[in-house]
Design a protein around this motif. Structure first.
Motif, short mmCIF file in Angstrom:
data_model
loop_
_atom_site.label_atom_id
_atom_site.label_comp_id
_atom_site.label_asym_id
_atom_site.label_seq_id
_atom_site.Cartn_x
_atom_site.Cartn_y
_atom_site.Cartn_z
N GLY A 111 -3.04 -4.73 8.81
CA GLY A 111 -2.58 -5.89 9.56
C GLY A 111 -1.75 -5.54 10.79
N THR A 112 -1.17 -6.58 11.35
CA THR A 112 -0.36 -6.49 12.56
C THR A 112 1.11 -6.33 12.22
OG1 THR A 112 -1.92 -8.00 13.63
CG2 THR A 112 0.23 -7.75 14.67
N ASP A 113 1.82 -5.51 12.98
CA ASP A 113 3.26 -5.39 12.85
C ASP A 113 3.89 -6.57 13.58
OD1 ASP A 113 5.98 -4.69 13.03
OD2 ASP A 113 5.53 -2.55 13.24
N ASP A 114 4.69 -7.37 12.84
CA ASP A 114 5.35 -8.52 13.48
C ASP A 114 6.68 -8.14 14.12
OD1 ASP A 114 7.26 -8.34 11.42
OD2 ASP A 114 6.55 -10.13 10.38
N PHE A 115 7.09 -6.90 13.98
CA PHE A 115 8.30 -6.32 14.59
C PHE A 115 9.61 -6.93 14.09
CE2 PHE A 115 5.06 -5.85 18.06
CZ PHE A 115 4.81 -4.51 17.85
N THR A 116 9.56 -7.82 13.10
CA THR A 116 10.80 -8.44 12.60
C THR A 116 10.99 -8.29 11.10
OG1 THR A 116 9.71 -10.59 12.46
CG2 THR A 116 10.94 -10.14 14.47
N THR A 117 9.93 -8.40 10.30
CA THR A 117 10.06 -8.30 8.85
C THR A 117 10.59 -6.92 8.48
OG1 THR A 117 8.24 -9.86 8.55
CG2 THR A 117 8.84 -8.51 6.66
N GLN A 118 11.65 -6.89 7.66
CA GLN A 118 12.29 -5.63 7.27
C GLN A 118 11.80 -5.19 5.90
OE1 GLN A 118 14.23 -3.91 9.40
NE2 GLN A 118 13.91 -5.57 10.88
N PRO A 119 11.54 -3.92 5.70
CA PRO A 119 11.63 -2.83 6.67
C PRO A 119 10.27 -2.41 7.23
CG PRO A 119 11.59 -1.88 4.48
CD PRO A 119 11.48 -3.40 4.33
N THR A 120 9.22 -3.24 7.04
CA THR A 120 7.86 -2.78 7.32
C THR A 120 7.13 -3.49 8.45
OG1 THR A 120 6.88 -4.35 5.77
CG2 THR A 120 7.55 -2.20 4.88
N GLY A 121 7.62 -4.63 8.89
CA GLY A 121 6.88 -5.39 9.89
C GLY A 121 5.73 -6.17 9.30
N ALA A 122 5.66 -6.28 7.97
CA ALA A 122 4.59 -7.02 7.27
C ALA A 122 3.21 -6.60 7.76
CB ALA A 122 4.80 -8.53 7.43
N ALA A 123 3.02 -5.31 7.89
CA ALA A 123 1.78 -4.77 8.49
C ALA A 123 0.62 -4.65 7.52
CB ALA A 123 2.07 -3.42 9.12
N GLY A 124 0.82 -4.90 6.26
CA GLY A 124 -0.29 -4.87 5.31
C GLY A 124 -0.58 -3.49 4.76
N GLY A 125 -1.70 -3.37 4.07
CA GLY A 125 -2.09 -2.14 3.41
C GLY A 125 -2.29 -0.99 4.37
N ARG A 126 -2.29 0.19 3.79
CA ARG A 126 -2.46 1.42 4.55
C ARG A 126 -3.93 1.82 4.50
NH1 ARG A 126 3.09 4.54 2.63
NH2 ARG A 126 4.41 2.68 2.82
N VAL A 127 -4.61 1.75 5.63
CA VAL A 127 -6.06 1.97 5.66
C VAL A 127 -6.46 3.36 6.15
CG1 VAL A 127 -6.65 -0.48 5.74
CG2 VAL A 127 -6.31 0.78 7.88
N SER A 128 -5.51 4.11 6.71
CA SER A 128 -5.82 5.47 7.16
C SER A 128 -4.54 6.28 7.20
CB SER A 128 -6.47 5.43 8.55
OG SER A 128 -6.99 6.69 8.88
N CYS A 129 -4.68 7.58 6.92
CA CYS A 129 -3.50 8.45 6.80
C CYS A 129 -3.83 9.86 7.33
CB CYS A 129 -3.10 8.54 5.33
SG CYS A 129 -1.64 9.56 5.00
N GLY A 130 -2.85 10.45 8.00
CA GLY A 130 -2.99 11.84 8.44
C GLY A 130 -1.64 12.52 8.47
N GLY A 131 -1.53 13.67 7.80
CA GLY A 131 -0.29 14.43 7.79
C GLY A 131 -0.10 15.19 9.10
N ILE A 132 1.13 15.17 9.59
CA ILE A 132 1.47 15.87 10.83
C ILE A 132 2.00 17.26 10.45
CG2 ILE A 132 2.79 15.79 12.99
CD1 ILE A 132 3.17 12.73 12.41
N ILE A 133 1.10 18.21 10.40
CA ILE A 133 1.45 19.57 9.99
C ILE A 133 0.81 20.56 10.95
CG2 ILE A 133 1.87 19.05 7.56
CD1 ILE A 133 -1.00 19.81 6.97
N LYS A 134 1.42 21.72 11.06
CA LYS A 134 0.87 22.77 11.92
C LYS A 134 -0.12 23.59 11.16
CE LYS A 134 3.10 23.62 15.99
NZ LYS A 134 2.72 24.34 17.06
#
Length: 185
Positions: free
Chosen positions: A162-185
């Protein structure tokens, strides 16, 4: 005969100078490459989605340029954040923890005077084919530096359903996590 000798001498000088310039060019390129740091992140599908992508963090002269290209999204607006841990092992992406928030700021829109997490990148727009791209340049992040409030290594990129509403704490009510990538070297 003198003309030919002069022409040959001139050609020799031109070739010599050209060769010297060619020899120094790689040194200059190497110096620039050595000062830049880069981390590439592959985004994998989560929560039964088909959302994948790639992101790149490039640091040069104290600035990070972040670019992400995502595919497989539903058309519309989707949140993208940096989360606390580079652990994408769970099917729902929740193994990454919450938003990366080393300063304890409230959730908000990137750059807002009201505050925002270091991981509050914002929203991106997916077109009718499900493709989206976002670019950001900042001095608030670094790659592998000693400042834990700025270092993106060991964190994860999460794309939300979903969309980040920029106000709901602490997540922005952005919904489920549909993609993930670790930031590693």
């Amino acid at each position: 005969m003198k003309k030919i000798n002069l022409i040959l001498l001139a050609l020799t000088l031109v070739i010599t100078v050209s060769c010297k310039k060619d020899k120094t060019a790689p040194e200059t390129e190497k110096t620039v490459a050595e000062t830049a740091k880069k981390v590439k992140v592959k985004l994998e599908s989560k929560s039964g989605s088909n959302v994948t992508g790639n992101a790149v963090f490039t640091e040069e002269d104290g600035q990070i340029k972040f670019t992400a290209m995502i595919s497989g999204l539903e058309q519309g607006t989707h949140a993208i954040h940096i989360h606390e841990k580079a652990d994408c092992s769970s099917d729902d992406g929740k193994s990454t923890g919450g938003h990366w928030n080393p300063t304890g700021a409230p959730h908000g829109q990137w750059g807002s005077s009201a505050g925002y997490h270091k991981g509050d990148i914002g929203n991106l727009e997916a077109d009718a084919e499900g493709h989206a791209m976002i670019m950001l340049k900042t001095d608030e992040w670094c790659i592998g530096c000693s400042d834990k409030n700025k270092d993106v290594l060991g964190k994860a990129i999460i794309v939300h359903a979903g969309t980040d509403d920029f106000t709901t704490q602490p997540t922005g009510a952005a919904g489920g996590r549909v993609s993930c990538g670790g930031i590693i070297k």
